[in-house]
Design a protein around this motif. Structure first.
Motif, mmCIF file in Angstrom:
data_model
loop_
_atom_site.group_PDB
_atom_site.id
_atom_site.type_symbol
_atom_site.label_atom_id
_atom_site.label_comp_id
_atom_site.label_asym_id
_atom_site.label_seq_id
_atom_site.Cartn_x
_atom_site.Cartn_y
_atom_site.Cartn_z
ATOM 1 N N ALA A 1 -0.480 -7.051 -2.666
ATOM 2 C CA ALA A 1 -1.064 -6.266 -3.930
ATOM 3 C C ALA A 1 -1.370 -7.702 -4.676
ATOM 4 O O ALA A 1 -0.627 -8.522 -5.099
ATOM 5 N N GLN B 1 3.764 -2.633 -11.495
ATOM 6 C CA GLN B 1 2.481 -2.247 -11.525
ATOM 7 C C GLN B 1 2.491 -0.842 -11.732
ATOM 8 O O GLN B 1 1.875 -0.108 -12.371
ATOM 9 N N ARG C 1 -3.537 0.025 -7.264
ATOM 10 C CA ARG C 1 -3.109 -1.334 -7.126
ATOM 11 C C ARG C 1 -4.260 -1.996 -6.380
ATOM 12 O O ARG C 1 -4.829 -1.207 -5.237
ATOM 13 N N ILE D 1 -5.210 -4.200 -3.036
ATOM 14 C CA ILE D 1 -4.675 -4.814 -1.832
ATOM 15 C C ILE D 1 -5.804 -5.846 -1.450
ATOM 16 O O ILE D 1 -6.965 -5.677 -1.160
#
Length: 295
Positions: free
Chosen positions: A147, A203, A266, A268
């Motif tokens: 992430a 996050q 999030r 990636i």
């Protein structure tokens, strides 16, 4: 001196123990110790203070360790360029994954990688973000799939996937029947989270705190599976990333409800060193991961 001497020196700096450093370099302890002494004699500088319990580096030693790391990184880049296969999916590739991505992504992509690129030698490493970043900096890993966070901004990043997070609640919870969950309804509630060191912790909690929720200070999970089992046991609620969710909306005592307003998520990415000559490989790898996730 030679490249192997630099490898011994860096290993000793990392492990601060001759036996452990020797094991990491696959040599005997006398061999490594002898080479370090020869290196000291050759350059006329004492690199370490030897003691029975641990190795302490002198100031000169620390400076030379950093230089040795840079040299080893450049040597690896030289070998990659000289191989003539910078863009071909052949030979070794060391890839790092964070624990909240690796266990769920690898089963999807490894079979396809082996089928499409049979000459690619995969070496897979799992660790927390700060550890992976250090290994990528030191040239021990070729790239990372993780992430995106502040620590990865120094690298080149290829966007792979914007992964939403869902609310996980016990099946008998009042929110279990909702088709989607308004994040603002978390206001005043407490959520379970991962322990320190997991980027997903910060996050997920960022979205929860923005909604007015609190972190459950009584418990810190070491993995997503621990969080899932705590929810199944009726010990709280949490946010889980999409890759970790089962196909079923409800399974093993946990109900997963898509979250909105806003949708927590999030990014990636595949991260690699800006000077790496293997960009072509990384782009192919990122594309394959994208296709598998879209499929």
């Amino acid at each position: 001196m030679n490249i192997r001497d630099f490898e011994y020196l860096v290993a000793l700096a990392e492990h601060k123990h001759f036996r452990k450093a020797a094991e990491a370099c696959f040599v005997s302890q006398p061999t490594l110790s002898g080479q370090i002494r020869k290196l000291e004699d050759e350059i006329g500088t004492q690199l370490t203070e030897r003691s029975p319990r641990k190795v302490i580096f002198t100031e000169s030693g620390l400076q030379l360790v950093e230089q040795a790391k840079r040299i080893l990184t450049e040597v690896k880049a030289f070998k990659d360029m000289a191989s003539g296969h910078a863009g071909d999916m052949v030979g070794p590739m060391h890839i790092g994954f964070i624990p909240t991505v690796g266990p769920y992504l690898l089963p999807r992509i490894v079979p396809e990688l082996k089928q499409q690129f049979p000459d690619l030698e995969l070496y897979l490493h799992e660790a927390q973000t700060h550890q992976l970043v250090k290994q990528l900096e030191d040239g021990k890993l070729d790239c990372l799939i993780l992430a995106a966070v502040t620590e990865t901004e120094q690298f080149k990043e290829i966007d792979i996937y914007d992964e939403p997070l869902s609310v996980a609640v016990p099946c008998d919870h009042e929110w279990a029947q909702l088709k989607e969950f308004d994040m603002l309804d978390l206001n005043g509630h407490t959520v379970l989270s991962l322990g320190d060191g997991h980027c997903l912790r910060d996050q997920a909690l960022g979205f929860c705190f923005a909604a007015g929720a609190k972190d459950d200070e009584r418990f810190k999970a070491t993995s997503l599976e621990t969080l899932r089992n705590m929810v199944a046991a009726g010990s709280g609620i949490t946010l889980l990333p999409e890759l970790s969710l089962p196909k079923e909306r409800t399974k093993d005592g946990v109900c997963y409800v898509p979250a909105v307003n806003p949708t927590p998520s999030r990014k990636i990415v595949l991260a690699y060193r800006p000077g790496s000559p293997l960009r072509g490989r990384f782009e192919q790898l990122a594309q394959l991961v994208k296709e598998q996730l879209e499929g």
